[in-house]
Design an enzyme around this catalytic site. Structure first.
Site, PDB file in Angstrom:
ATOM      1  N   GLY A   1       0.804  -1.218   0.000  1.00  0.00           N
ATOM      2  CA  GLY A   1       0.000   0.000   0.000  1.00  0.00           C
ATOM      3  C   GLY A   1       0.837   1.268   0.000  1.00  0.00           C
ATOM      4  O   GLY A   1       0.640   2.161  -0.822  1.00  0.00           O
ATOM      5  N   ALA A   2       1.778   1.339   0.925  1.00  0.00           N
ATOM      6  CA  ALA A   2       2.580   2.545   1.054  1.00  0.00           C
ATOM      7  C   ALA A   2       3.723   2.283   2.026  1.00  0.00           C
ATOM      8  O   ALA A   2       3.731   1.259   2.711  1.00  0.00           O
ATOM      9  CB  ALA A   2       1.725   3.705   1.569  1.00  0.00           C
TER      10      ALA A   2
ATOM     11  N   GLU B   1       6.575   4.171   4.927  1.00  0.00           N
ATOM     12  CA  GLU B   1       6.750   5.327   5.825  1.00  0.00           C
ATOM     13  C   GLU B   1       8.169   5.895   5.863  1.00  0.00           C
ATOM     14  O   GLU B   1       8.561   6.475   6.888  1.00  0.00           O
ATOM     15  CB  GLU B   1       6.341   4.898   7.238  1.00  0.00           C
ATOM     16  CG  GLU B   1       7.312   3.901   7.936  1.00  0.00           C
ATOM     17  CD  GLU B   1       6.904   2.436   7.804  1.00  0.00           C
ATOM     18  OE1 GLU B   1       6.177   2.093   6.849  1.00  0.00           O
ATOM     19  OE2 GLU B   1       7.332   1.633   8.650  1.00  0.00           O
ATOM     20  N   ASN B   2       8.965   5.788   4.799  1.00  0.00           N
ATOM     21  CA  ASN B   2      10.331   6.327   4.793  1.00  0.00           C
ATOM     22  C   ASN B   2      10.371   7.716   5.432  1.00  0.00           C
ATOM     23  O   ASN B   2       9.500   8.537   5.188  1.00  0.00           O
ATOM     24  CB  ASN B   2      10.828   6.446   3.354  1.00  0.00           C
ATOM     25  CG  ASN B   2      10.460   5.257   2.514  1.00  0.00           C
ATOM     26  OD1 ASN B   2      10.896   4.154   2.801  1.00  0.00           O
ATOM     27  ND2 ASN B   2       9.611   5.471   1.522  1.00  0.00           N
TER      28      ASN B   2
ATOM     29  N   HIS C   1      -1.834   6.433   8.372  1.00  0.00           N
ATOM     30  CA  HIS C   1      -1.004   5.319   8.845  1.00  0.00           C
ATOM     31  C   HIS C   1       0.479   5.614   8.633  1.00  0.00           C
ATOM     32  O   HIS C   1       1.281   5.522   9.566  1.00  0.00           O
ATOM     33  CB  HIS C   1      -1.407   4.045   8.100  1.00  0.00           C
ATOM     34  CG  HIS C   1      -0.612   2.835   8.474  1.00  0.00           C
ATOM     35  ND1 HIS C   1      -1.048   1.920   9.410  1.00  0.00           N
ATOM     36  CD2 HIS C   1       0.590   2.392   8.042  1.00  0.00           C
ATOM     37  CE1 HIS C   1      -0.144   0.967   9.529  1.00  0.00           C
ATOM     38  NE2 HIS C   1       0.861   1.225   8.710  1.00  0.00           N
ATOM     39  N   GLU C   2       0.847   5.976   7.412  1.00  0.00           N
ATOM     40  CA  GLU C   2       2.269   6.211   7.121  1.00  0.00           C
ATOM     41  C   GLU C   2       2.770   7.430   7.892  1.00  0.00           C
ATOM     42  O   GLU C   2       3.886   7.431   8.405  1.00  0.00           O
ATOM     43  CB  GLU C   2       2.504   6.392   5.625  1.00  0.00           C
ATOM     44  CG  GLU C   2       1.958   5.252   4.747  1.00  0.00           C
ATOM     45  CD  GLU C   2       2.359   3.869   5.182  1.00  0.00           C
ATOM     46  OE1 GLU C   2       3.433   3.710   5.793  1.00  0.00           O
ATOM     47  OE2 GLU C   2       1.574   2.921   4.922  1.00  0.00           O
TER      48      GLU C   2
HETATM   49  N1  TRP Z   1       5.750  -0.587   6.405  1.00  0.00           N
HETATM   50  C1  TRP Z   1       4.735  -0.463   5.398  1.00  0.00           C
HETATM   51  C2  TRP Z   1       3.448  -0.093   6.127  1.00  0.00           C
HETATM   52  O1  TRP Z   1       2.745  -0.879   6.618  1.00  0.00           O
HETATM   53  C3  TRP Z   1       4.465  -1.644   4.558  1.00  0.00           C
HETATM   54  C4  TRP Z   1       5.565  -2.349   3.859  1.00  0.00           C
HETATM   55  C5  TRP Z   1       6.354  -3.301   4.348  1.00  0.00           C
HETATM   56  C6  TRP Z   1       5.876  -2.292   2.507  1.00  0.00           C
HETATM   57  N2  TRP Z   1       7.137  -3.842   3.374  1.00  0.00           N
HETATM   58  C7  TRP Z   1       6.848  -3.237   2.235  1.00  0.00           C
HETATM   59  C8  TRP Z   1       5.387  -1.516   1.486  1.00  0.00           C
HETATM   60  C9  TRP Z   1       7.329  -3.472   0.952  1.00  0.00           C
HETATM   61  C10 TRP Z   1       5.889  -1.743   0.207  1.00  0.00           C
HETATM   62  C11 TRP Z   1       6.833  -2.719  -0.059  1.00  0.00           C
HETATM   63  O2  TRP Z   1       3.167   1.023   6.318  1.00  0.00           O
HETATM   64 ZN    ZN Z   2       2.639   0.302   8.587  1.00  0.00          ZN
END
Ligand code: TRP
Ligand code: ZN
Length: 873
Positions: free
Chosen positions: A267-268, A270-271, A303-304
């Site tokens: 989905g997305a 959070e960098n 969320h992010e």
């Molecule tokens: N940390 C991200 C979230 O839940 C999700 C995520 C984990 C992700 N691994 C990924 C997104 C690989 C894209 C590709 O917010």
């Molecule tokens: Zn997350």
């Protein structure tokens, strides 16, 4: 060559890193096929590690150009390097720098992990272990460094250059090239690194934090689509404000950027300061996005953003602690959405999601604890259990200790762990400290897989005006033995013939919650002057399966009179579920009458809630309620018959609802939850009318399609029509495709609707659609829309008795596995419930799964899912 079971990494084997990296200086020259990464790492031995240990840097598919230690090229005999790693045999036992030059081909990167190009835009995805595809590194979340990233590129090809943190310098290089330097002052693990380069348009605004820091917020999208970024940008601002008021958490950089890309595995992400999104969760306009899309965008943006504190400022020590950031952040985004929208309606939506995805996962071979103890491939543990059950645990914690202590505990957790890589124990200890409670038994929720069963029976003693409830919990371990009890907050109350019995008292029930922390308990209410109906597990206070054996009449009393909206909804669901599993004409009539009274009374007062009451349990949920021998066709028929019956018997009501909710002519579309609620009820009425009278329904749906002024109504009408075979349907589908030929995200909806048609012809349709010009295996959204919707959303056709549905999905997995193993493995999890199918279908599934084993060079991702799906009970 046969697929081996991949080796396991275990929590109990955790050791701190022998070396730490304090600073990372990157100089990255973007090029479509030969991007050069010049990395300077400031390393030192970790006092908590083993002295004189070799330094083993992770790598994945890397090409090393050069390596130097403290400025001098390394002699060939002091290190080893391969695409999968670089080791220094005897590194200095004092601080030193390592300069590594690697080269990667972003265009050839089809795994969408590391640095890749999506529609010409350079972007990165480093969680969980993608940074090692950019340079050699200690790619583990407890190694945290301060990053400075210089990006250089062709100015015409890549006008926008983005990195983590703040922009500290930028400018031209000669006539054609330019550069930007980004510095992120907050130490972070490599999985939060990101860069973006490309031709992008943006929507931008400013926000001032509670600390007075001005922040420039921007959402970057494909040029020309800027207006479709406005809603996401608004959600960013609302998220920032909410995290300040709800949790006292301000933003901590001068810029916050969100970038939408069209090829994305999830989905997305959070960098730090540079969230990267699947464009599906950014782009929205009334013409292209549904109310559901708007809600999802709002939730995922939040969320992010919330990860900035729960995940980034406080990160995870190791990947076993994934729920520490994901479960907590899901809880936070759910609270945000509840505040933005209707809290009870949102709670119902959360629980529907949990039951649709997490309960089956917890009941099948892919089950695992919220904190797993071992994994072969971490990317397979971004699951409904870690995310959604993880969020339920946080919610139970708040219920147990109260909102005030919960907030104090969160403050404590952030204060104690800021800048650190933490564990579930660190999290719980913050709450134990502020509340003075012992949370050792509660912590079992993180360790014990499976969904507990909560059985409750009631007994009324009219002479003593006393009502007794007996509660028992059960969760057998893998060996069938009952494990140690969980701490289950059970919110409950009693409901009389005309409403809640507020005078009834029961000492162990505090603030409406009884805490069941033993295998069994009995509680008694005094002052109960009429025989009540128990309303148990209000607001779904714990992620358990409830056995409460009420009669339909008792349930209908809850629907009519309970003060808890969740249990009112649940009561109607319970009746409907039983009617799907054990159809009965008399009880069906009684149900229709009760629903009619409910609709007359208040459907229009809370349309979103009424729409949820009308949404019957899904076929998947019905399957999940059966112990074994699932026949998807039988479930489908029973559910269809119930819908048809309700459509006929409540027809006048639905017509009235339909008429009452006609949108005001010329009024602009608004995605707000009240407007969305009215649309959802009107569309639910349309759908049930069509179920009751398909011929008239097809007509009505076609008219609705023609009149629709927004994607919500258009898609709802198309989905209704999709269930009614015939010319009208095919013409509408063709029209829709022509109208949105240039809108990939809208065509995804069109793929998904067709993939879910519960008819034998659907497989042939899918074959045709796979050849459609808009379909490609290289884009995860396309694969999920067509094949994912089929595998997860079409139980009768996926589990066809002849095995052809399984075969279609297996073929896609096989075709995708070598190019994008993450998406392939995710698709393979559709087989998670195969053992519960009736024998002949289960045999077909096993045959197909065993066939995959023979694929040469199957990815670790797919091999892991396969081994567990075929292995565990
Ligand atoms: N940390 C991200 C979230 O839940 C999700 C995520 C984990 C992700 N691994 C990924 C997104 C690989 C894209 C590709 O917010
Ligand atoms: Zn997350």
């Amino acid at each position: 060559m046969r697929t081996e079971t991949p080796p396991l990494i275990r929590l109990e084997e955790y050791r701190p890193s022998d070396y730490l990296i304090d600073r990372v200086d990157l100089d990255i020259r973007l090029d479509p096929h030969a991007t050069r990464i010049d990395a300077t790492l400031a390393l030192r031995p970790n006092p908590a590690g083993i002295p004189d240990a070799p330094l083993n840097l992770d790598g994945d598919d890397l090409h090393l150009v050069s390596v130097a230690l403290d400025g001098a090229a390394l002699a060939a005999d002091v290190y080893t390097a391969s695409p999968a790693g670089l080791s220094l045999l005897a590194p200095p036992q004092k601080p030193f720098t390592l300069r590594l030059v690697t080269e990667v081909d972003p265009t050839a990167n089809t795994k969408l992990m590391g640095l890749y190009r999506s529609s010409g835009v350079y972007c990165t995805q480093c969680e969980a272990d993608g940074f090692r595809r950019i340079t050699y590194f200690l790619d583990r979340p407890d190694v945290m460094a301060v990053y400075t990233t210089r990006i250089e590129a062709d100015r015409a090809e890549v006008p926008v250059l983005l990195g983590n943190g703040n922009l500290i310098e930028s400018g031209p290089i000669g006539d054609d090239r330019h550069f930007a330097v980004w510095h992120d002052p907050h130490p972070k693990p490599a999985y939060l690194f990101a860069l973006v380069g490309g031709r992008l348009g943006k929507a931008e605004t400013r926000f001032t934090t509670m600390e007075g820091r001005p922040v420039t917020c921007a959402v970057y999208v494909e040029p020309g689509k800027e207006p479709r970024a406005d809603y996401a940008l608004d959600a960013v601002i609302r998220s920032m404000a909410w995290d300040e008021t709800a949790f006292g958490r301000p933003y901590d950089l001068d810029v916050f950027n969100v970038v939408a890309v069209s090829d994305f595995n999830m989905g997305a992400m959070e960098n730090k300061g540079l969230n990267i999104f699947n464009d599906k969760y950014v782009l929205a306009s009334p013409e292209t996005a549904t109310d559901g899309d708007y809600a999802a965008i709002e939730a995922i943006i939040a969320h992010e953003y919330f990860h900035n504190w729960s995940g980034n400022r406080v990160t995870c020590r190791d990947w076993f602690q994934l729920c520490l950031k994901e479960g907590l952040t899901v809880f936070r985004d759910q609270e945000f959405s509840s505040d933005m929208r209707s809290r009870p309606v949102h709670r119902i939506a959360e629980v529907r999601g949990l039951r649709a995805r997490q309960f089956p996962e917890d009941a099948g071979p892919l089950r695992h604890p919220v904190r797993p103890r071992a994994y072969a491939e971490i990317n397979n543990f971004y699951t409904a259990t870690v995310y959604d059950k993880g969020a339920e645990i946080v919610r139970m914690l708040r219920t147990l200790i109260g909102a005030q202590a919960f907030r104090a505990g969160m403050d404590r957790y952030f204060a104690d762990n800021d800048g650190r890589a933490a564990t579930v124990e660190d999290f719980l200890s913050a709450f134990a400290t502020v509340s003075g409670r012992d949370l050792t038994a509660f912590a079992r929720w993180y360790e014990r897989p499976g969904t507990p069963r909560l059985s409750i029976s009631g007994h009324y003693d009219p002479q003593g005006a006393r009502y007794t409830l007996r509660l028992a919990q059960s969760l057998p371990d893998a060996d069938g033995q009952e494990g140690p009890p969980l701490v289950i907050p059970v919110a409950l109350g009693l409901v009389g013939a005309s409403g809640p019995l507020t005078d009834a008292t029961c000492a162990p029930v505090r603030d409406g919650v009884f805490v069941l922390d033993r295998p069994e308990a009995e509680i008694a209410f005094e002052g109960v002057t009429e025989e009540p109906v128990p309303s148990v597990l209000r607001d779904f206070s714990a992620p358990v399966r409830l056995d409460l054996g009420l009669t339909d009449a008792q349930r209908m009393r809850l629907l009519a009179h309970d003060s808890d909206p969740f249990n009112r909804w649940q009561a109607a669901q319970d009746v409907a579920l039983r009617l799907i599993l054990e159809p009965d004409a008399r009880r069906m009539e009684a149900f229709a009458e009760a629903l009619g009274r409910f609709l007359d009374g208040e459907a229009l007062a809370d349309p979103a809630f009424a729409a949820l009451v009308l949404a019957l349990p899904s076929e998947g949920e019905a399957a999940d309620a059966l112990p074994a021998d699932v026949d998807p066709d039988a479930i489908h028929r029973a559910r269809r018959d119930l819908r048809s019956f309700l459509g006929q018997s409540l027809r006048p009501r639905f017509k009235r609802i339909d008429a009452a909710l006609v949108p005001v002519a010329g009024a602009p579309y608004s995605p707000d939850s009240a407007s969305a609620g009215r649309r959802s009820l009107r569309n639910a009425a349309l759908d049930l009318l069509a179920a009751g009278d398909p011929e008239a329904g097809a007509q009505r749906a076609a008219e609705r399609l023609a009149d629709a002024t927004n994607m919500t109504d258009r898609l709802a009408a198309l989905a209704t029509l999709a269930l009614i075979p015939g010319e009208t349907r095919e013409a509408a589908l063709a029209d829709f495709a022509a109208r949105y030929a240039d809108e990939p995200l809208v065509l995804d909806k069109w793929f998904a609707i067709q993939a879910q048609i519960p008819e034998a012809g659907t497989l042939e349709r899918i074959r045709r659609l796979q050849a459609h010009p808009a379909f490609t295996l290289t884009n995860p959204n396309r694969v999920r829309a067509l094949i994912g919707s089929f595998a997860f959303g079409n139980p009768t056709q996926f589990a066809r008795a002849d095995g052809a549905g399984f075969s279609c999905v297996v073929k896609t997995v096989a075709a995708l596995d070598s190019t994008n193993p993450q998406v392939a493995a995710r698709l393979l999890t559709a087989f998670g419930s195969w053992r519960r199918l009736e024998k002949s279908r289960a045999a077909k599934a096993a045959e197909m799964l065993n066939g995959i084993k023979a694929i040469p060079g199957l990815s670790r991702d797919s091999a892991d899912i396969l081994a567990r799906t075929l292995g565990g009970g």
